[in-house]
Scaffold this motif. Structure first.
Motif, PDB file in Angstrom:
ATOM      1  N   ALA A   1       4.354 -13.964  10.257  1.00 31.13           N
ATOM      2  CA  ALA A   1       3.845 -14.077   9.605  1.00 31.13           C
ATOM      3  C   ALA A   1       2.895 -14.724   8.951  1.00 31.13           C
ATOM      4  N   ALA A   2       1.615 -12.802   9.331  1.00 36.87           N
ATOM      5  CA  ALA A   2       0.637 -12.649   8.564  1.00 36.87           C
ATOM      6  C   ALA A   2       0.003 -12.024   7.139  1.00 36.87           C
ATOM      7  N   THR A   3      -0.811 -11.637   7.299  1.00 33.78           N
ATOM      8  CA  THR A   3      -0.841 -10.052   6.576  1.00 33.78           C
ATOM      9  C   THR A   3      -2.099  -9.436   7.519  1.00 33.78           C
ATOM     10  N   GLY A   4      -2.015  -8.176   7.017  1.00 34.49           N
ATOM     11  CA  GLY A   4      -2.703  -7.609   7.389  1.00 34.49           C
ATOM     12  C   GLY A   4      -3.354  -6.058   6.305  1.00 34.49           C
ATOM     13  N   LEU A   5      -4.105  -5.656   6.547  1.00 34.72           N
ATOM     14  CA  LEU A   5      -4.832  -3.902   5.827  1.00 34.72           C
ATOM     15  C   LEU A   5      -4.340  -2.833   5.808  1.00 34.72           C
ATOM     16  N   PHE A   6      -3.354  -2.375   5.078  1.00 32.03           N
ATOM     17  CA  PHE A   6      -3.148  -0.707   5.406  1.00 32.03           C
ATOM     18  C   PHE A   6      -4.264  -0.340   5.105  1.00 32.03           C
ATOM     19  N   LEU A   7      -4.771   0.898   5.500  1.00 27.68           N
ATOM     20  CA  LEU A   7      -6.371   1.851   5.305  1.00 27.68           C
ATOM     21  C   LEU A   7      -5.115   2.807   4.714  1.00 27.68           C
TER      22      LEU A   7
END
Length: 147
Positions: free
Chosen positions: A76-82
Motif C-alpha cells: 500500500a505504498a509507492t516507490g521509485l524505480f531506478l
C-alpha cells in the motif's frame, strides 16, 4: 574535484546522448538515435513518467540516472524505480554513481515513497560492489514477457 548532481536539462542533450549510448553498448542493447531522442524528450518535456539526474565532474557530464514512480499494492505504498545508471569509465571511483543514487533516494524521501529499487546484471561486479554497500540484494527473480 567538483562533483555536482542535478536534474537533466535540454542543454545536456549531446553529453547525455553520448553517455546513454555508452550505457546501451555496455549492456549489449541495440539502440537507435531515434530511441535516444524519444527518451531525452521524455526527460526534458516531462511528457512521460521518467525523470533523470546527471552528474557533472569539473563541469563535464560524467553520469546519468533515470527513475520513475511505481505502485507497491501489497505494501500500500509507492516507490521509485531506478531504471538506468551509468557513469563514464574515466569517472568511475569518483563517487558519481553513489551521488546519483543519493539524489534519487532524496526524491523518494521528500515525496513519501517507501523504497528505491533497481536491477543490474549478475556479472556487473564493479557496480554491485557499490550496491552491496548501500542497499539490500533481494531474493526476487526478474522475468520479461515479450509482447
Amino acid at each position: 574535484m567538483n562533483l555536482i548532481v542535478r536534474p537533466i536539462e535540454v542543454a545536456d542533450h549531446a553529453a547525455w546522448d553520448e553517455l546513454y549510448q555508452a550505457y546501451a553498448e555496455f549492456y549489449g542493447v541495440d539502440q537507435t538515435a531515434d530511441m535516444r531522442e524519444r527518451v531525452f524528450g521524455w526527460l526534458t518535456t516531462h511528457a512521460h513518467e521518467v525523470n533523470g539526474f546527471c552528474a557533472e565532474l569539473d563541469g563535464a557530464l560524467v553520469g546519468i540516472t533515470h527513475y520513475r514512480v511505481f505502485a507497491r499494492p501489497l505494501a500500500a505504498a509507492t516507490g521509485l524505480f531506478l531504471d538506468d545508471l551509468f557513469v563514464s569509465p574515466d569517472a568511475r571511483g569518483t563517487g558519481a554513481a553513489g551521488a546519483l543514487i543519493d539524489a534519487v533516494r532524496d526524491v523518494a524521501k521528500s515525496d513519501g515513497h517507501s523504497v528505491v529499487r533497481w536491477i543490474t546484471a549478475k556479472d556487473n561486479a564493479r557496480a554491485r560492489g557499490l550496491y552491496d554497500k548501500i542497499a539490500n540484494e533481494t531474493a526476487w527473480v526478474t522475468y520479461d514477457l515479450n509482447v
